[in-house]
Design a protein around this motif. Structure first.
Motif, short mmCIF file in Angstrom:
data_model
loop_
_atom_site.label_atom_id
_atom_site.label_comp_id
_atom_site.label_asym_id
_atom_site.label_seq_id
_atom_site.Cartn_x
_atom_site.Cartn_y
_atom_site.Cartn_z
N GLN A 1 39.70 22.32 43.47
CA GLN A 1 39.69 22.57 45.21
C GLN A 1 38.44 23.28 45.58
O GLN A 1 37.42 22.22 45.79
CB GLN A 1 40.39 23.77 45.25
CG GLN A 1 40.73 23.66 46.51
CD GLN A 1 41.83 24.80 47.81
OE1 GLN A 1 42.63 25.20 46.97
NE2 GLN A 1 42.34 23.49 48.32
N ARG A 2 38.19 24.36 44.59
CA ARG A 2 36.11 24.91 44.64
C ARG A 2 35.17 23.71 44.46
O ARG A 2 34.54 23.85 45.13
CB ARG A 2 36.45 26.69 44.11
CG ARG A 2 37.27 27.58 44.62
CD ARG A 2 37.52 28.92 44.26
NE ARG A 2 36.18 29.63 44.15
CZ ARG A 2 34.99 30.06 45.25
NH1 ARG A 2 36.37 29.87 46.35
NH2 ARG A 2 34.57 30.84 45.20
N MET B 1 35.10 21.74 46.83
CA MET B 1 35.03 22.37 48.17
C MET B 1 32.92 22.22 47.86
O MET B 1 32.25 22.21 48.99
CB MET B 1 35.34 23.29 48.70
CG MET B 1 36.79 23.28 49.03
SD MET B 1 36.81 24.99 48.95
CE MET B 1 36.28 25.84 50.84
N MET C 1 31.57 22.41 51.76
CA MET C 1 32.04 23.07 52.68
C MET C 1 32.10 24.39 53.21
O MET C 1 31.47 25.23 52.28
CB MET C 1 33.34 22.66 52.33
CG MET C 1 34.24 21.51 52.35
SD MET C 1 35.75 21.67 52.22
CE MET C 1 36.53 19.26 51.42
#
Length: 102
Positions: free
Chosen positions: A77-78, A81, A86
């Motif tokens: 997820q990181r 991003m 993001m």
């Protein structure tokens, strides 16, 4: 002329002098409710919050964490991003976050 000093009722406006400030003045109801109503409010509030927190935890006991909290999922997820830039000021794409390696 006679001076008259107005003194408001002891429990505020629209209250009678022959009844207490709260309730009907009698110990009506189960004994435990009457005992709790006469206790100081802080221990009662803390006790009820603790009781409800324990009751909310009971259904969760013994269950596995969701897959979205696994370290692999969080790392992916990181990375996603960072790839999509993001939250570039304070989040995963910021210079401080990229420099720290987290």
């Amino acid at each position: 002329m006679v001076k008259v000093w107005y003194q408001p009722p002891p429990y505020g406006p629209r209250t009678d002098l022959n009844r207490p400030a709260y309730g009907i003045g009698k110990d009506v109801g189960p004994r435990w409710v009457v005992a709790i109503s006469k206790m100081p409010p802080t221990p009662v509030i803390v006790g009820f919050i603790t009781l409800f927190a324990a009751m909310a935890y009971v259904p969760v006991m013994g269950q596995k964490l969701p897959f979205t909290l696994s370290p692999e999922y969080i790392a992916a997820q990181r990375a996603y991003m960072r790839y999509h830039n993001m939250n570039p000021i304070f989040g995963a794409s910021s210079k401080e976050s990229r420099d720290s390696g987290t």
